[in-house]
Design a protein around this motif. Structure first.
Motif, PDB file in Angstrom:
ATOM      1  N   MET A  42       0.850  -1.184   0.000  1.00 13.83           N
ATOM      2  CA  MET A  42       0.000   0.000   0.000  1.00 13.83           C
ATOM      3  C   MET A  42       0.891   1.240   0.000  1.00 13.83           C
ATOM      4  SD  MET A  42      -2.940  -1.148   2.779  1.00 13.83           S
ATOM      5  CE  MET A  42      -4.192  -0.008   2.178  1.00 13.83           C
ATOM      6  N   PHE A  43       0.593   2.173  -0.906  1.00 13.34           N
ATOM      7  CA  PHE A  43       1.327   3.427  -0.980  1.00 13.34           C
ATOM      8  C   PHE A  43       0.365   4.545  -0.590  1.00 13.34           C
ATOM      9  CE2 PHE A  43       3.470   0.464  -3.758  1.00 13.34           C
ATOM     10  CZ  PHE A  43       4.808   0.652  -3.441  1.00 13.34           C
ATOM     11  N   LEU A  44       0.682   5.217   0.512  1.00 12.04           N
ATOM     12  CA  LEU A  44      -0.231   6.174   1.121  1.00 12.04           C
ATOM     13  C   LEU A  44       0.281   7.597   0.923  1.00 12.04           C
ATOM     14  CD1 LEU A  44      -0.626   4.235   4.498  1.00 12.04           C
ATOM     15  CD2 LEU A  44      -2.020   3.973   2.427  1.00 12.04           C
ATOM     16  N   PHE A  45      -0.472   8.391   0.183  1.00 10.07           N
ATOM     17  CA  PHE A  45      -0.094   9.777  -0.066  1.00 10.07           C
ATOM     18  C   PHE A  45      -0.708  10.734   0.957  1.00 10.07           C
ATOM     19  CE2 PHE A  45       0.954   8.065  -4.206  1.00 10.07           C
ATOM     20  CZ  PHE A  45       2.027   8.846  -4.615  1.00 10.07           C
ATOM     21  N   GLU A  46      -1.917  10.444   1.422  1.00 10.25           N
ATOM     22  CA  GLU A  46      -2.657  11.442   2.187  1.00 10.25           C
ATOM     23  C   GLU A  46      -3.018  10.999   3.599  1.00 10.25           C
ATOM     24  OE1 GLU A  46      -6.001  12.624  -0.137  1.00 10.25           O
ATOM     25  OE2 GLU A  46      -4.790  13.165  -1.867  1.00 10.25           O
ATOM     26  N   GLU A  47      -2.559   9.832   4.009  1.00  8.00           N
ATOM     27  CA  GLU A  47      -2.918   9.334   5.333  1.00  8.00           C
ATOM     28  C   GLU A  47      -1.717   8.671   5.978  1.00  8.00           C
ATOM     29  OE1 GLU A  47      -6.712   7.009   7.181  1.00  8.00           O
ATOM     30  OE2 GLU A  47      -5.762   6.072   5.455  1.00  8.00           O
ATOM     31  N   ALA A  48      -1.515   8.956   7.256  1.00  7.23           N
ATOM     32  CA  ALA A  48      -0.429   8.322   7.983  1.00  7.23           C
ATOM     33  C   ALA A  48      -0.688   6.828   8.116  1.00  7.23           C
ATOM     34  CB  ALA A  48      -0.279   8.957   9.362  1.00  7.23           C
ATOM     35  N   ARG A  49       0.382   6.060   8.099  1.00  2.00           N
ATOM     36  CA  ARG A  49       0.234   4.606   8.194  1.00  2.00           C
ATOM     37  C   ARG A  49      -0.447   4.215   9.500  1.00  2.00           C
ATOM     38  NH1 ARG A  49       4.947  -0.020   7.910  1.00  2.00           N
ATOM     39  NH2 ARG A  49       5.160   0.427  10.120  1.00  2.00           N
ATOM     40  N   ASN A  54      -5.087   1.981  12.549  1.00  2.00           N
ATOM     41  CA  ASN A  54      -6.091   2.154  13.601  1.00  2.00           C
ATOM     42  C   ASN A  54      -7.499   2.045  13.033  1.00  2.00           C
ATOM     43  OD1 ASN A  54      -4.209   2.501  15.631  1.00  2.00           O
ATOM     44  ND2 ASN A  54      -4.149   4.726  15.425  1.00  2.00           N
ATOM     45  N   ARG A  55      -7.732   2.678  11.869  1.00  2.00           N
ATOM     46  CA  ARG A  55      -9.061   2.650  11.263  1.00  2.00           C
ATOM     47  C   ARG A  55      -9.433   1.231  10.840  1.00  2.00           C
ATOM     48  NH1 ARG A  55      -9.962   3.748   6.252  1.00  2.00           N
ATOM     49  NH2 ARG A  55      -8.052   4.960   6.012  1.00  2.00           N
ATOM     50  N   ALA A  56      -8.464   0.522  10.265  1.00  2.00           N
ATOM     51  CA  ALA A  56      -8.709  -0.861   9.858  1.00  2.00           C
ATOM     52  C   ALA A  56      -8.996  -1.734  11.077  1.00  2.00           C
ATOM     53  CB  ALA A  56      -7.515  -1.402   9.087  1.00  2.00           C
ATOM     54  N   ASP A  57      -8.255  -1.508  12.147  1.00  3.49           N
ATOM     55  CA  ASP A  57      -8.462  -2.294  13.367  1.00  3.49           C
ATOM     56  C   ASP A  57      -9.848  -2.054  13.955  1.00  3.49           C
ATOM     57  OD1 ASP A  57      -7.061  -4.064  15.371  1.00  3.49           O
ATOM     58  OD2 ASP A  57      -7.661  -2.426  16.686  1.00  3.49           O
ATOM     59  N   ALA A  74       3.306  -1.265   3.905  1.00  4.28           N
ATOM     60  CA  ALA A  74       2.554  -0.009   3.804  1.00  4.28           C
ATOM     61  C   ALA A  74       3.541   1.146   3.918  1.00  4.28           C
ATOM     62  CB  ALA A  74       1.487   0.075   4.885  1.00  4.28           C
ATOM     63  N   GLN A  75       3.627   1.941   2.885  1.00  2.78           N
ATOM     64  CA  GLN A  75       4.637   2.995   2.810  1.00  2.78           C
ATOM     65  C   GLN A  75       3.984   4.359   2.623  1.00  2.78           C
ATOM     66  OE1 GLN A  75       7.582   2.217  -0.200  1.00  2.78           O
ATOM     67  NE2 GLN A  75       8.512   4.251  -0.047  1.00  2.78           N
ATOM     68  N   GLN A  76       4.349   5.293   3.496  1.00  6.74           N
ATOM     69  CA  GLN A  76       3.888   6.665   3.337  1.00  6.74           C
ATOM     70  C   GLN A  76       4.746   7.367   2.282  1.00  6.74           C
ATOM     71  OE1 GLN A  76       3.127   7.349   7.977  1.00  6.74           O
ATOM     72  NE2 GLN A  76       2.869   9.223   6.776  1.00  6.74           N
ATOM     73  N   ILE A  77       4.071   8.107   1.389  1.00  7.82           N
ATOM     74  CA  ILE A  77       4.760   8.775   0.293  1.00  7.82           C
ATOM     75  C   ILE A  77       4.597  10.285   0.436  1.00  7.82           C
ATOM     76  CG2 ILE A  77       4.916   9.051  -2.213  1.00  7.82           C
ATOM     77  CD1 ILE A  77       5.728   6.301  -1.295  1.00  7.82           C
ATOM     78  N   ASP A  78       5.713  11.007   0.380  1.00  6.73           N
ATOM     79  CA  ASP A  78       5.680  12.466   0.361  1.00  6.73           C
ATOM     80  C   ASP A  78       6.088  12.919  -1.039  1.00  6.73           C
ATOM     81  OD1 ASP A  78       5.913  15.167   0.632  1.00  6.73           O
ATOM     82  OD2 ASP A  78       7.180  15.122   2.419  1.00  6.73           O
ATOM     83  N   PRO A  79       5.148  13.464  -1.827  1.00  4.47           N
ATOM     84  CA  PRO A  79       5.466  13.874  -3.200  1.00  4.47           C
ATOM     85  C   PRO A  79       6.583  14.898  -3.272  1.00  4.47           C
ATOM     86  CG  PRO A  79       3.095  13.872  -2.855  1.00  4.47           C
ATOM     87  CD  PRO A  79       3.732  13.690  -1.504  1.00  4.47           C
ATOM     88  N   ALA A  80       6.776  15.659  -2.173  1.00  2.00           N
ATOM     89  CA  ALA A  80       7.829  16.670  -2.170  1.00  2.00           C
ATOM     90  C   ALA A  80       9.214  16.034  -2.072  1.00  2.00           C
ATOM     91  CB  ALA A  80       7.622  17.642  -1.009  1.00  2.00           C
ATOM     92  N   GLU A  81       9.268  14.800  -1.611  1.00  2.00           N
ATOM     93  CA  GLU A  81      10.559  14.137  -1.416  1.00  2.00           C
ATOM     94  C   GLU A  81      10.828  13.044  -2.435  1.00  2.00           C
ATOM     95  OE1 GLU A  81      10.605  12.676   2.546  1.00  2.00           O
ATOM     96  OE2 GLU A  81      10.536  14.667   3.470  1.00  2.00           O
TER      97      GLU A  81
END
Length: 222
Positions: A42-49, A54-57, A74-81
């Protein structure tokens, strides 16, 4: 509703307004795949892992267990980086490591990582083609207020590239705002044409009866 599920090597856009359950539905597909022992990413642009977990749980999906065993990345992605090429390479690497289901959440965040609009659809088309050839089931989460084709947004454009489109919508009845789910498009197999009630509770996702007494739910104005 999907005629038996999402086929290997296909891409699916999960579209709907903010808060309608798109990310939770995508997580449900991941949860089901990891329970079968299939690696996912899972690649997450707008939500913290941590927020996703927590929401899934809270709805009975124990994604942390899959993370602990290595079945889920599950990896958080920052488009700026991360440049568009670097992100695409990260997705390719996940596929080459054996991921059978890959989620990009959200498509809007991915498009922001490709600042030149002339190349947004091209980049996405090439990435989906590659994942399809690898036999990966790709899920794209996109915020969309209108039906595909009624306004040209990133999600609307992507709906033409994706093999399937699952639409979530709000509707109001009996003084209550509820959610509805429809299969707007699915290539390769028959699918249900009706809209059904969509509920998220601590017991998980529940698909209710067809909304036979309503018209205009897809447009958001029943």
């Amino acid at each position: 509703m999907t005629g038996g599920g999402l086929e290997v090597g296909t891409s699916t856009l999960i579209s709907g307004p903010a808060g309608s359950g798109k990310s939770t539905l995508a997580a449900q597909f991941v949860h089901a795949a990891t329970k079968r022992g299939e690696p996912c990413a899972m690649f997450l642009f707008e939500e913290a892992r941590s927020k996703l977990l927590n929401r899934a749980d809270n709805v009975g999906m124990r994604l942390q267990a899959a993370l602990d065993t290595g079945l889920l990345n599950a990896q958080q992605i920052d488009p700026a980086e991360l440049t568009p090429g670097e992100f695409a390479q990260a997705v390719v690497d996940a596929a080459e490591r054996g991921a059978r289901v890959i989620v990009i959440d959200s498509l809007n965040g991915y498009m922001h990582a490709v600042p030149d609009e002339r190349f947004q659809s091209t980049h996405l088309h090439e990435l989906l083609n590659y994942l399809g050839q690898r036999g990966v089931v790709t899920l794209l989460v996109g915020v969309q207020q209108h039906m595909p084709g009624t306004c040209m947004t990133t999600s609307a454009d992507a709906s033409y590239l994706a093999d399937s489109v699952i639409m979530l919508r709000y509707y109001e009845t009996e003084g209550e705002v509820r959610q509805a789910i429809s299969i707007f498009k699915k290539r390769g197999s028959a699918h249900e044409r009706s809209s059904r009630r969509f509920e998220i509770s601590p017991q998980g996702i529940r698909i209710g009866p067809a909304l036979a007494g309503f018209h205009g739910i897809l447009s958001g104005l029943p």
